[in-house]
Design a protein around this motif. Structure first.
Motif, PDB file in Angstrom:
ATOM      1  N   GLY A  29      40.255  62.174  29.207  1.00  0.00           N
ATOM      2  CA  GLY A  29      41.643  61.985  28.291  1.00  0.00           C
ATOM      3  C   GLY A  29      42.360  62.885  27.689  1.00  0.00           C
ATOM      4  N   ASP A  30      41.747  64.244  28.152  1.00  0.00           N
ATOM      5  CA  ASP A  30      42.485  65.563  27.719  1.00  0.00           C
ATOM      6  C   ASP A  30      43.090  66.482  28.676  1.00  0.00           C
ATOM      7  N   THR A  31      43.957  67.244  28.284  1.00  0.00           N
ATOM      8  CA  THR A  31      44.374  68.073  29.307  1.00  0.00           C
ATOM      9  C   THR A  31      43.386  69.553  29.047  1.00  0.00           C
ATOM     10  N   VAL A  32      42.711  70.142  30.022  1.00  0.00           N
ATOM     11  CA  VAL A  32      42.149  71.229  29.760  1.00  0.00           C
ATOM     12  C   VAL A  32      42.339  72.372  30.757  1.00  0.00           C
ATOM     13  N   ALA A  33      42.051  73.683  30.437  1.00  0.00           N
ATOM     14  CA  ALA A  33      42.267  74.675  31.449  1.00  0.00           C
ATOM     15  C   ALA A  33      40.994  74.514  32.279  1.00  0.00           C
ATOM     16  N   ALA A  34      41.138  75.335  33.515  1.00  0.00           N
ATOM     17  CA  ALA A  34      39.965  75.408  34.291  1.00  0.00           C
ATOM     18  C   ALA A  34      38.657  76.170  33.627  1.00  0.00           C
ATOM     19  N   ALA A  35      37.549  75.767  33.883  1.00  0.00           N
ATOM     20  CA  ALA A  35      36.312  76.498  33.041  1.00  0.00           C
ATOM     21  C   ALA A  35      36.439  77.938  33.208  1.00  0.00           C
ATOM     22  N   SER A  36      36.757  78.356  34.576  1.00  0.00           N
ATOM     23  CA  SER A  36      36.952  79.857  34.710  1.00  0.00           C
ATOM     24  C   SER A  36      38.223  80.403  34.069  1.00  0.00           C
ATOM     25  N   GLY A  37      39.225  79.384  33.886  1.00  0.00           N
ATOM     26  CA  GLY A  37      40.492  80.204  33.415  1.00  0.00           C
ATOM     27  C   GLY A  37      41.462  80.478  34.354  1.00  0.00           C
ATOM     28  N   GLU A  38      40.977  80.253  35.596  1.00  0.00           N
ATOM     29  CA  GLU A  38      41.921  80.634  36.754  1.00  0.00           C
ATOM     30  C   GLU A  38      42.917  79.497  37.083  1.00  0.00           C
ATOM     31  N   VAL A  39      44.114  80.245  37.817  1.00  0.00           N
ATOM     32  CA  VAL A  39      45.125  79.211  38.103  1.00  0.00           C
ATOM     33  C   VAL A  39      45.428  79.495  39.513  1.00  0.00           C
ATOM     34  N   PHE A  40      46.201  78.822  39.959  1.00  0.00           N
ATOM     35  CA  PHE A  40      46.856  78.881  41.420  1.00  0.00           C
ATOM     36  C   PHE A  40      48.148  78.557  41.342  1.00  0.00           C
ATOM     37  N   SER A  41      49.119  79.186  42.180  1.00  0.00           N
ATOM     38  CA  SER A  41      50.472  78.973  42.306  1.00  0.00           C
ATOM     39  C   SER A  41      50.928  78.013  43.252  1.00  0.00           C
ATOM     40  N   SER A  42      51.665  77.012  42.773  1.00  0.00           N
ATOM     41  CA  SER A  42      52.100  76.098  43.870  1.00  0.00           C
ATOM     42  C   SER A  42      53.632  76.495  44.454  1.00  0.00           C
ATOM     43  N   GLU A  43      53.872  76.396  45.521  1.00  0.00           N
ATOM     44  CA  GLU A  43      55.145  76.766  46.078  1.00  0.00           C
ATOM     45  C   GLU A  43      56.158  75.798  46.447  1.00  0.00           C
ATOM     46  N   ASN A  44      57.498  76.136  46.217  1.00  0.00           N
ATOM     47  CA  ASN A  44      58.706  75.238  46.586  1.00  0.00           C
ATOM     48  C   ASN A  44      58.906  75.582  48.082  1.00  0.00           C
ATOM     49  N   PRO A  45      58.554  74.393  49.078  1.00  0.00           N
ATOM     50  CA  PRO A  45      58.693  74.901  50.448  1.00  0.00           C
ATOM     51  C   PRO A  45      60.207  75.132  50.874  1.00  0.00           C
ATOM     52  N   ALA A  46      61.045  74.643  49.948  1.00  0.00           N
ATOM     53  CA  ALA A  46      62.448  74.726  50.393  1.00  0.00           C
ATOM     54  C   ALA A  46      63.031  76.100  50.192  1.00  0.00           C
ATOM     55  N   THR A  47      62.301  76.877  48.854  1.00  0.00           N
ATOM     56  CA  THR A  47      62.634  78.119  48.623  1.00  0.00           C
ATOM     57  C   THR A  47      61.903  79.209  48.786  1.00  0.00           C
ATOM     58  N   GLY A  48      60.617  78.791  48.888  1.00  0.00           N
ATOM     59  CA  GLY A  48      59.348  80.094  48.838  1.00  0.00           C
ATOM     60  C   GLY A  48      59.164  80.520  47.394  1.00  0.00           C
ATOM     61  N   GLU A  49      59.765  79.805  46.648  1.00  0.00           N
ATOM     62  CA  GLU A  49      59.613  80.228  45.269  1.00  0.00           C
ATOM     63  C   GLU A  49      58.274  79.537  44.631  1.00  0.00           C
ATOM     64  N   PRO A  50      57.699  79.971  43.631  1.00  0.00           N
ATOM     65  CA  PRO A  50      56.542  79.261  42.924  1.00  0.00           C
ATOM     66  C   PRO A  50      57.124  78.189  42.080  1.00  0.00           C
ATOM     67  N   VAL A  51      56.579  76.933  42.008  1.00  0.00           N
ATOM     68  CA  VAL A  51      56.724  76.109  41.168  1.00  0.00           C
ATOM     69  C   VAL A  51      56.059  76.016  39.852  1.00  0.00           C
TER      70      VAL A  51
END
Ligand code: NAD
Length: 497
Positions: A29-51
């Motif tokens: 029921g809550d938003t939480v960061a990953a336990a590792s604190g890591e993130v990944f970047s999702s990409e806009n395939p129309a531009t190649g830029e990060p979303v």
């Protein structure tokens, strides 16, 4: 509330520039960061830029999400089914109220045309939730015929925690096909959307709680297959994995289940669907239009894409000429945020490379290129749709699921030959049959090895239609009332009176 169908290209661009998506995991029921604190970047395939930079779940987050789902199971499973249904109805309403935001996420991350999301994906998400909400209090057991000193009844009970692992091609819709029946039947859920497009599912999880869903009933973790999907599928407290994705990863799901707790596995996997056009088909223009849409809709990134187009020799030349003209006219790559665009980019660089590789391969194996097959001079992962004629079913193009806008047109001389070609594949998801002859239609429905056979239409249906494959296209069925049984287990109570 603005009707998303009325938004212009400029409106969508402005909204895209202003997005502030929730990028954390949704657990308990809550938003939480990953336990590792890591993130990944999702990409806009129309531009190649990060979303967005999204929390990258690993095994510790899976443990936490499964624990939350396990703790919530007694509450949700024992709630009166009508109460569960009311939550799901409100959830469907909130999906529609937030359709523009959800559609935007799926377009930005997966490159899907915004018009398709607004007119199809999001309404279907709500329809799926409502369909299963309506079914929640119609799950029944039975009382069987026994000797008079016995009462025997059977109960259908929920399984427990269900893991839903889904692909990116219809990001929120494919996930909903899994979690809606799971929740309606009283299970709790940990969903792992594809890493390419997870924002819509993360947002949906928050909407579920806003709709009155108890915390922990519906959890969403974002992340990669091996890091988040595999620990979920191997988890000892997960009772079922409901998977949609490639056949290769579907195989792994069975292995993970075997190596852990023998959890149930429902698989919806790949396809190489035949779309068969007999010489006596009723309306050539309608048939060609359906063939074009059947392979080029959603950039060919459709599990049941009609990628093998089997055409009777008598109408072959005419069909090929019309197919080419219509394809070139309709499917021009463009900005997915423009509501007039029917074809966006492919999902990533790997898909674009695969498309171009298969075009080269088909040429070297002797297929005849009818049109397209290059890459336009645009940023992002755009390709031109491509059609090949004179394809033999032995060619790689006819055997592998390419999952891009690549059509293989295969001539045939008799209905028997068409059936043999149609079935000469490891897949069996869907098929199309076009004929005016009732006997031919019924015969082909019987003889084609596929979970869905459409006659004089393609990629059609509603929630009453079970959707799923034969052979290596999988074992499960999505949609339809019968699906609920896949999220229940049967208990037999034998009472000596
Ligand atoms: P994929 O198999 O690569 O990924 C699907 C999901 O599995 C993703 O969430 C991914 O992160 C996860 N995954 C990947 N490797 C994993 C691993 N080792 N352990 C656990 N999880 C893992 O498929 P995709 O590229 O996302 O989607 C395209 C495929 O999906 C196509 O083959 C298509 O035919 C199929 N599909 C089938 C249906 C259907 O209803 N039959 C519907 C849509 C898509």
């Amino acid at each position: 509330m603005t009707d998303p169908a009325e938004l212009t290209h400029a409106d969508w661009q402005a909204r895209a520039a202003a997005i502030r998506p929730e990028t954390r995991l949704f657990i308990g029921g809550d938003t939480v960061a990953a336990a590792s604190g890591e993130v990944f970047s999702s990409e806009n395939p129309a531009t190649g830029e990060p979303v967005a930079e999204i929390a990258r779940a690993g095994a510790a987050d899976v443990d936490k999400a499964v624990a939350a789902a396990k703790a919530a199971f007694p509450v949700w499973s024992r709630m009166a089914p009508r109460e569960r249904a009311l939550v799901l109805y409100r959830f469907a309403d909130l999906i529609l109220e937030n359709a523009a935001e959800l559609a935007l996420y799926d377009s930005l991350e997966a490159g899907k045309p915004i018009a398709d999301l607004v007119s199809y994906d999001l309404p279907e998400v709500a329809t799926t939730l409502r369909f299963f909400a309506e079914a929640a209090d119609k799950i029944e057991g039975s009382v069987t015929a026994t000797p008079s000193d016995v009462l025997h009844y059977t109960l259908r009970e929920p399984l427990g925690v269900v893991g839903c692992i889904s692909p990116w091609n219809y990001p929120l819709l494919m996930a909903t096909w899994k979690f809606a029946p799971a929740l309606a039947a009283g299970n709790t859920v940990v969903a792992k959307p594809a890493e390419e497009a997870s924002l819509s599912c993360l947002r949906a999880a928050a909407l579920f709680v806003e709709a009155g869903g108890p915390p922990g009933v519906f959890n969403v973790i974002a992340g990669f297959g091996e890091e988040a999907g595999a620990p979920l599928a191997r988890h000892m407290d997960v009772a079922k994995i409901s998977f949609t994705g490639s056949t290769a990863v579907g195989r792994l799901m069975l292995r993970y289940a075997g190596e852990s707790n023998l959890k149930k596995v429902g698989l919806e996997c790949g396809g190489k669907s035949p779309n068969i056009f007999c010489a006596d088909l009723p309306d050539l223009d309608a048939a060609v239009a359906a063939a074009v849409e059947g392979i080029f809709g959603n950039m060919g990134e459709v599990c049941n894409a009609g990628s093998r187009i089997l055409v009777a020799r008598d109408i072959y030349a005419d069909f090929v000429q019309r197919f080419t003209a219509l394809s070139e006219d309709t499917y021009r790559p463009g900005d997915p945020l423009d509501p007039t665009t029917a074809m966006g980019p492919l999902v990533n660089a790997e898909a674009k490379a695969r498309h171009l590789r298969h075009v080269e391969g088909a040429l070297s194996e002797g297929a005849r290129r009818l049109f397209g097959g290059g890459a336009p001079d645009m940023p992002g992962h755009f390709v031109e749709p491509c059609g090949f004629g004179d394809v033999s079913n032995a060619m790689t193009l006819a055997r592998e699921e390419v999952f891009t806008p690549l059509a293989a047109i295969i001539p045939f001389d008799s209905v028997d030959e068409a059936v043999a070609i149609a079935n000469d594949t490891v897949y069996g998801l869907a098929a199309g049959v076009w004929t005016s002859d009732l006997s031919t239609a019924h015969r082909l429905v019987r003889d084609i090895e596929a979970g869905v056979v459409w006659v004089n239409t393609f990629n059609d249906g509603d929630m009453t239609q079970p959707f799923g494959g034969y052979k290596q296209s999988g074992s499960a069925r999505d949609k339809a009332l019968m699906t609920l049984a896949e999220y229940c287990q049967v208990k037999s109570a034998w009472i000596r009176l």
